[in-house]
Design a protein around this motif. Structure first.
Motif, short mmCIF file in Angstrom:
data_model
loop_
_atom_site.label_atom_id
_atom_site.label_comp_id
_atom_site.label_asym_id
_atom_site.label_seq_id
_atom_site.Cartn_x
_atom_site.Cartn_y
_atom_site.Cartn_z
N PRO A 86 13.73 -33.37 43.01
CA PRO A 86 12.39 -32.88 43.32
C PRO A 86 12.46 -31.67 44.25
N PRO A 87 11.53 -30.74 44.15
CA PRO A 87 11.54 -29.56 45.03
C PRO A 87 11.22 -29.95 46.47
N LEU A 88 11.96 -29.35 47.40
CA LEU A 88 11.76 -29.68 48.82
C LEU A 88 11.37 -28.46 49.65
N MET A 89 11.09 -27.34 48.96
CA MET A 89 10.58 -26.14 49.63
C MET A 89 9.40 -25.61 48.84
N PRO A 90 8.45 -24.95 49.51
CA PRO A 90 7.31 -24.37 48.80
C PRO A 90 7.77 -23.31 47.80
N VAL A 91 6.92 -23.03 46.84
CA VAL A 91 7.26 -22.06 45.80
C VAL A 91 7.05 -20.63 46.26
N ASP A 92 5.97 -20.35 46.97
CA ASP A 92 5.64 -18.96 47.31
C ASP A 92 6.42 -18.49 48.54
N PRO A 93 6.75 -17.19 48.60
CA PRO A 93 7.58 -16.65 49.68
C PRO A 93 6.99 -16.82 51.08
N VAL A 94 5.67 -16.70 51.21
CA VAL A 94 5.05 -16.82 52.54
C VAL A 94 5.23 -18.22 53.08
N SER A 95 4.94 -19.22 52.25
CA SER A 95 5.09 -20.61 52.69
C SER A 95 6.55 -20.96 52.96
N ARG A 96 7.46 -20.40 52.17
CA ARG A 96 8.89 -20.66 52.40
C ARG A 96 9.33 -20.05 53.74
N LYS A 98 7.43 -19.57 56.35
CA LYS A 98 6.85 -20.40 57.41
C LYS A 98 7.66 -21.69 57.58
N ALA A 99 8.13 -22.25 56.47
CA ALA A 99 8.95 -23.46 56.55
C ALA A 99 10.25 -23.18 57.28
N GLN A 142 -2.82 -34.75 57.25
CA GLN A 142 -1.83 -34.52 56.20
C GLN A 142 -0.69 -35.52 56.35
N ARG A 143 0.02 -35.75 55.24
CA ARG A 143 1.06 -36.79 55.23
C ARG A 143 2.38 -36.31 55.83
N PHE A 144 2.70 -35.03 55.59
CA PHE A 144 3.99 -34.52 56.04
C PHE A 144 3.81 -33.18 56.76
N LEU A 145 4.89 -32.60 57.23
CA LEU A 145 4.79 -31.42 58.08
C LEU A 145 4.20 -30.21 57.37
N LEU A 146 4.47 -30.07 56.06
CA LEU A 146 3.93 -28.92 55.33
C LEU A 146 2.69 -29.27 54.53
N GLY A 147 2.25 -30.50 54.60
CA GLY A 147 1.08 -30.91 53.82
C GLY A 147 1.28 -32.28 53.21
N GLU A 148 1.03 -32.38 51.90
CA GLU A 148 1.09 -33.67 51.23
C GLU A 148 2.46 -33.98 50.62
N PHE A 150 6.69 -34.11 50.80
CA PHE A 150 7.90 -34.21 51.62
C PHE A 150 8.75 -32.96 51.41
N SER A 151 9.33 -32.42 52.48
CA SER A 151 10.03 -31.14 52.39
C SER A 151 11.29 -31.12 53.25
N LEU A 152 12.02 -30.01 53.17
CA LEU A 152 13.20 -29.83 53.99
C LEU A 152 12.87 -29.84 55.48
N VAL A 153 11.66 -29.46 55.83
CA VAL A 153 11.27 -29.48 57.25
C VAL A 153 11.23 -30.92 57.75
N ASP A 154 10.74 -31.84 56.92
CA ASP A 154 10.75 -33.25 57.29
C ASP A 154 12.18 -33.77 57.41
N CYS A 155 13.04 -33.33 56.49
CA CYS A 155 14.45 -33.72 56.56
C CYS A 155 15.10 -33.22 57.84
N ALA A 156 14.69 -32.04 58.29
CA ALA A 156 15.25 -31.46 59.51
C ALA A 156 14.82 -32.21 60.76
#
Length: 204
Positions: A86-96, A98-99, A142-148, A150-156
């Motif tokens: 599953p993807p763990l980073m946002p798709v768009d460059p701005v959100s990535r 920020k992550a 929101q459920r996780f650090l970047l929104g709904e 789970f992402s690499l930020v949560d893993c960090a």
């Protein structure tokens, strides 16, 4: 958790049982359900080949065929790009971007003061307690650090949160949204499978 197989695994992770940086990588490997083996490193008596692979002679170090990577966030971004589901980073460059800034802040503001020093001061404990309490409010919406998702930020961040009791840090009642977030992360199968026996003992 390493997967044993008669076939040599593609990836090898040099890890240590209580290293929060190594646990970050173990979480991602489990989240991706990737076949791998873990080499447990005694930090007081490191294997010679680790220094040959990593100029800093540190864990985590990931070996993927001819590629050698170190630094947990670099390893995790590589894993997310190579194994996109599953993807763990946002798709768009701005959100990535920020992550990545969030992960940098987690490292500089929290991990380094807590884990890269021989002794943890009371001032550092209080500072972290106050800052975690301050960010707790975001988990009310929101459920996780970047929104709904789970992402690499949560893993960090998760390995540090798991270690709060062993660090002598108790969150106040006003941080209940953060505690709910922690329960969501800790209950994930990938997180549970990432824990070593020594890490599990931190919360017994």
């Amino acid at each position: 958790m390493a997967i044993s197989s008669s076939k040599k695994p593609v990836m090898t992770l040099y890890s240590a049982s209580l290293c929060p940086y190594a646990q970050r990588v173990r979480i991602v490997l489990e989240e991706k359900a990737m076949e791998h083996q873990v080499i447990e490193v005694n930090l007081k008596s490191k294997p010679e080949d680790l220094a040959e692979l990593n100029p800093y002679n540190q864990v985590p170090t990931l070996v993927d065929r001819e590629l050698v990577l170190y630094e947990s966030n670099i390893i995790n971004e590589y894993l997310d790009e190579r194994f996109p589901h599953p993807p763990l980073m946002p798709v768009d460059p701005v959100s990535r971007a920020k992550a990545r800034l969030l992960m940098l802040r987690v490292d500089r503001d929290w991990f380094r003061p807590l884990f890269d020093q021989e002794a943890l001061s009371d001032r550092a404990r209080q500072k972290l307690r106050d800052e975690l309490t301050a960010i707790s409010v975001i988990f009310g919406g929101q459920r996780f650090l970047l929104g709904e998702e789970f992402s690499l930020v949560d893993c960090a961040l998760a390995p540090m949160l798991w270690r709060l009791p062993s660090l002598g840090i108790e969150l106040p009642d006003s941080a209940r949204p953060l505690q709910g977030y922690m329960e969501r992360v800790f209950s994930r199968e990938s997180f549970q499978r990432s824990l070593t026996p020594a890490e599990r003992s931190l919360r017994i």
